[in-house]
Design a protein around this motif. Structure first.
Motif: not given
Ligand SMILES: CC(C)(COP(=O)(O)OP(=O)(O)OC[C@H]1O[C@@H](n2cnc3c(N)ncnc32)[C@H](O)[C@@H]1OP(=O)(O)O)[C@@H](O)C(=O)NCCC(=O)NCCS
Length: 178
Positions: A56-68
């Motif tokens: 979950l941390n990977y999803i948040n700090s990787g792809p979703l952060k980049m998306q934002k």
């Protein structure tokens, strides 16, 4: 799991067999499995993700952060036939590579079935049509036969070797100007 995943915008990319969408909390088991597969660790690296909270941390700090931040990211590839999440494919921007890259990784049991190609084709079209990105790059390990074959099929051209910041190993750099 005590971390929540925010999904600020919606992305939906359609391919013959896949829906590609933003990663979310429900993808943590797939991400945990994918990031710990031998091929992923050998060819991409060990992200040190060992449990669902780490995923979950990977999803948040990787792809979703980049998306934002950039408006693109690695997306979840979900089978239309049964809704199973089978891998990730999308766009990445990283230090040391000038243009956005295509990136991909599928669970081993779904490799070699055309999902890399159909997802990447759709992502490249999305990049061009929706995001106005006309130049894409890609990197991979010199011995990653599957990735080189996929990039070649996608009309990427090998342009040389680079060493990413903070790394010591050379990777192959590919360009696509279409
Ligand atoms: C690299 C990867 C994404 C390729 O996706 P895929 O869904 O297996 O690839 P496809 O089935 O769409 O195949 C695309 C082309 O590559 C070829 N190919 C796929 N796997 C191959 C392999 N192991 N060896 C040689 N060619 C291969 C296919 O034959 C096809 O070409 P063709 O139509 O001319 O036959 C997938 O193997 C993977 O997830 N690997 C582990 C993680 C990884 O290495 N990610 C990339 C980091 S840069």
């Amino acid at each position: 799991m005590n971390e929540s995943v925010a999904s600020p915008v919606s992305v939906s990319i359609d391919t013959p067999q896949l829906i590609m969408r933003l990663l979310n909390e429900s993808d943590a088991p797939m991400i945990l499995e994918l990031l710990n597969e031998p091929a992923f660790i050998t060819h991409i690296g060990d992200k040190g993700v060992r449990d669902l909270n780490g995923a979950l941390n990977y999803i948040n700090s990787g792809p979703l952060k980049m998306q934002k931040e950039l408006g693109f990211s690695l997306y979840c590839c979900q089978l239309k036939s049964n809704n199973e999440a089978i891998g990730i494919s999308g766009l990445i921007k990283r230090d040391g590579v000038e243009y956005p890259e295509v990136g991909f990784g599928f669970l081993a049991r779904y490799c070699g079935q055309g999902f890399g190609y159909q997802s990447s084709k759709a992502v490249m079209e999305h990049a061009k049509q929706q995001l106005g990105i006309t130049r894409l790059q890609a990197i991979c390990n010199p011995d990653n036969t599957a990735s080189i074959a996929l990039l070649t099929k996608l009309a990427f051209q090998y342009t040389g070797n680079i060493v990413l910041p903070g790394q010591t190993k050379r990777v192959k750099l590919f360009d696509n100007l279409n």
